[in-house]
Design an enzyme around this catalytic site. Structure first.
Site, mmCIF file in Angstrom:
data_model
loop_
_atom_site.group_PDB
_atom_site.id
_atom_site.type_symbol
_atom_site.label_atom_id
_atom_site.label_comp_id
_atom_site.label_asym_id
_atom_site.label_seq_id
_atom_site.Cartn_x
_atom_site.Cartn_y
_atom_site.Cartn_z
ATOM 1 N N ARG A 109 11.829 -55.760 -37.553
ATOM 2 C CA ARG A 109 12.628 -55.973 -36.349
ATOM 3 C C ARG A 109 14.090 -55.844 -36.760
ATOM 4 O O ARG A 109 14.451 -56.111 -37.906
ATOM 5 C CB ARG A 109 12.371 -57.360 -35.765
ATOM 6 C CG ARG A 109 10.919 -57.618 -35.369
ATOM 7 C CD ARG A 109 10.756 -59.040 -34.865
ATOM 8 N NE ARG A 109 9.393 -59.316 -34.416
ATOM 9 C CZ ARG A 109 8.432 -59.816 -35.195
ATOM 10 N NH1 ARG A 109 8.697 -60.108 -36.466
ATOM 11 N NH2 ARG A 109 7.223 -60.024 -34.712
ATOM 12 N N ARG A 139 10.456 -49.403 -35.029
ATOM 13 C CA ARG A 139 9.394 -50.287 -35.524
ATOM 14 C C ARG A 139 8.053 -49.903 -34.890
ATOM 15 O O ARG A 139 7.024 -49.883 -35.568
ATOM 16 C CB ARG A 139 9.757 -51.738 -35.198
ATOM 17 C CG ARG A 139 8.651 -52.764 -35.377
ATOM 18 C CD ARG A 139 9.231 -54.162 -35.145
ATOM 19 N NE ARG A 139 8.242 -55.150 -34.745
ATOM 20 C CZ ARG A 139 7.531 -55.900 -35.571
ATOM 21 N NH1 ARG A 139 7.690 -55.746 -36.881
ATOM 22 N NH2 ARG A 139 6.668 -56.792 -35.118
ATOM 23 N N HIS A 153 14.030 -50.869 -31.565
ATOM 24 C CA HIS A 153 12.675 -51.410 -31.575
ATOM 25 C C HIS A 153 11.635 -50.298 -31.553
ATOM 26 O O HIS A 153 10.513 -50.466 -32.069
ATOM 27 C CB HIS A 153 12.454 -52.347 -30.387
ATOM 28 C CG HIS A 153 11.215 -53.174 -30.496
ATOM 29 N ND1 HIS A 153 11.049 -54.132 -31.472
ATOM 30 C CD2 HIS A 153 10.064 -53.171 -29.771
ATOM 31 C CE1 HIS A 153 9.852 -54.698 -31.337
ATOM 32 N NE2 HIS A 153 9.237 -54.133 -30.322
ATOM 33 N N TYR A 168 0.519 -53.130 -28.918
ATOM 34 C CA TYR A 168 1.800 -52.634 -29.396
ATOM 35 C C TYR A 168 1.711 -51.182 -29.814
ATOM 36 O O TYR A 168 2.588 -50.382 -29.539
ATOM 37 C CB TYR A 168 2.243 -53.497 -30.579
ATOM 38 C CG TYR A 168 3.640 -53.253 -31.055
ATOM 39 C CD1 TYR A 168 4.724 -53.858 -30.432
ATOM 40 C CD2 TYR A 168 3.881 -52.417 -32.136
ATOM 41 C CE1 TYR A 168 6.005 -53.637 -30.874
ATOM 42 C CE2 TYR A 168 5.166 -52.191 -32.579
ATOM 43 C CZ TYR A 168 6.221 -52.808 -31.946
ATOM 44 O OH TYR A 168 7.503 -52.582 -32.395
ATOM 45 N N HIS A 209 2.248 -59.827 -36.617
ATOM 46 C CA HIS A 209 1.668 -60.257 -35.348
ATOM 47 C C HIS A 209 0.674 -61.388 -35.576
ATOM 48 O O HIS A 209 -0.086 -61.376 -36.544
ATOM 49 C CB HIS A 209 0.945 -59.094 -34.659
ATOM 50 C CG HIS A 209 1.884 -58.102 -34.063
ATOM 51 N ND1 HIS A 209 1.509 -56.818 -33.760
ATOM 52 C CD2 HIS A 209 3.194 -58.203 -33.716
ATOM 53 C CE1 HIS A 209 2.541 -56.161 -33.248
ATOM 54 N NE2 HIS A 209 3.564 -56.985 -33.206
ATOM 55 N N LYS A 238 9.383 -63.979 -36.623
ATOM 56 C CA LYS A 238 9.361 -64.916 -35.509
ATOM 57 C C LYS A 238 8.620 -66.188 -35.908
ATOM 58 O O LYS A 238 7.581 -66.136 -36.571
ATOM 59 C CB LYS A 238 8.675 -64.285 -34.289
ATOM 60 C CG LYS A 238 9.521 -63.210 -33.606
ATOM 61 C CD LYS A 238 8.848 -62.735 -32.335
ATOM 62 C CE LYS A 238 9.726 -61.745 -31.577
ATOM 63 N NZ LYS A 238 9.079 -61.284 -30.330
#
Length: 304
Positions: free
Chosen positions: A159, A253, A250, A285, A276, A182
């Site tokens: 990211r 990625r 993004h 995704y 993830h 994250k």
């Protein structure tokens, strides 16, 4: 006006999210804003600040009124679904703590919306984009910096926030990077030679000294580089190449994941590289077609 009891409960819930679920600052800020907005509406809707007892009496009609009012402000279905998710999470915790049923809140269905995923770039387009980014700045070190950042997005699946969070001690880049994504979740990402070399070129040209506590990627005056300059340089490059507006940081990625899958990469491995939490997120995704997903699945789980 929100009652002191409701405000205190919200703060306690946010602290719970941080401590037990490792929620990021950005997530907590979004949660706070969404729940405060809901509580403020309920206060106005009911005509008085709502204490914890009154919050237990929220009816389905109150929820529908809030959702209608929210849609009336012009927000989309996706944003409303996010707000509802935050309110439900708060109420689920509050109901368990206070010992009441939150059926009226928890039974409300989120509005349907079409998930929009960034479209991957073809390999040749990704390479051309990086080459074009390298000639956007008159200052060689800035051009090298921008190339290094975007190469990390595509070559390592980072990211943009993860790439920009790298520090001086992370260079020279090793064969693998430990990335905290994250929720502060750690993952190990292999570093391709092209990414390592692009960062090395940038460091050779960068006029700002690298120190242990300094960011790896620097702004013009030496401070931490934010995402804005990278977004702008990609916008200029994609316009010159005639690429769609979806060619964002993004999307690089996203392209990383899609190109790996196209080359026969295992979904589980790609899931770990992207950080993830669930395989379903990776499937959505990468946005591959059903036939391709089944082919990969069958290889990973052959039938007896």
């Amino acid at each position: 006006m929100i009652s002191p009891a409701a405000r205190d409960a919200l703060q306690t819930w946010l602290e719970h999210q941080r401590a037990l679920k490792n929620a990021s600052d950005n997530t907590l800020t979004a949660y706070r804003g969404d729940v405060v907005e809901f509580l403020a509406f309920i206060t106005e809707h009911k005509g008085a600040p709502q204490g914890l007892g009154a919050l237990q009496d929220i009816a389905l009609s109150d929820m529908r009124a809030w959702m209608a009012q929210s849609r009336g402000t012009g927000i989309g279905a996706r944003s409303l679904a996010r707000k509802l998710s935050a309110v439900k999470a708060f109420y689920r915790w509050l109901a368990e703590r206070e010992g009441f049923e939150a059926t009226a809140v928890l039974s409300v269905r989120a509005p349907k919306f079409q998930k929009k995923l960034p479209r991957p770039l073809a390999k040749d387009a990704a390479r051309s984009l990086i080459d074009t980014i390298g000639i956007q700045s008159e200052q060689p070190w800035i051009a090298a910096r921008d190339v290094a950042v975007v190469t990390l997005l595509w070559g390592c699946g980072l990211r943009i926030s993860e790439a920009l969070s790298l520090k001086g001690p992370d260079a020279p880049l090793p064969d693998v990077l430990r990335i905290f994504g994250k929720g502060n979740k750690e993952r190990v990402v292999p570093v391709l030679p092209a990414a390592r070399e692009s960062v090395a070129v940038y460091l050779q040209l960068c006029p700002h000294a690298q120190t242990a506590d300094a960011p790896l990627f620097r702004a013009v005056r030496g401070g931490a580089l934010g995402p804005g300059p990278i977004q702008k340089v990609m916008a200029r490059a994609r316009m010159q190449l005639g690429l769609p507006a979806s060619a964002t940081p993004h999307a690089m990625r996203h392209s990383f994941a899609t190109h790996l899958l196209d080359a026969g990469g295992d979904l589980r491995a790609i899931q770990e590289l992207l950080g993830h939490a669930s395989l379903s997120t990776t499937q959505a995704y990468t946005a591959v077609d059903t036939a391709r997903l089944m082919e990969v699945y069958d290889r990973a789980h052959p039938r007896a």
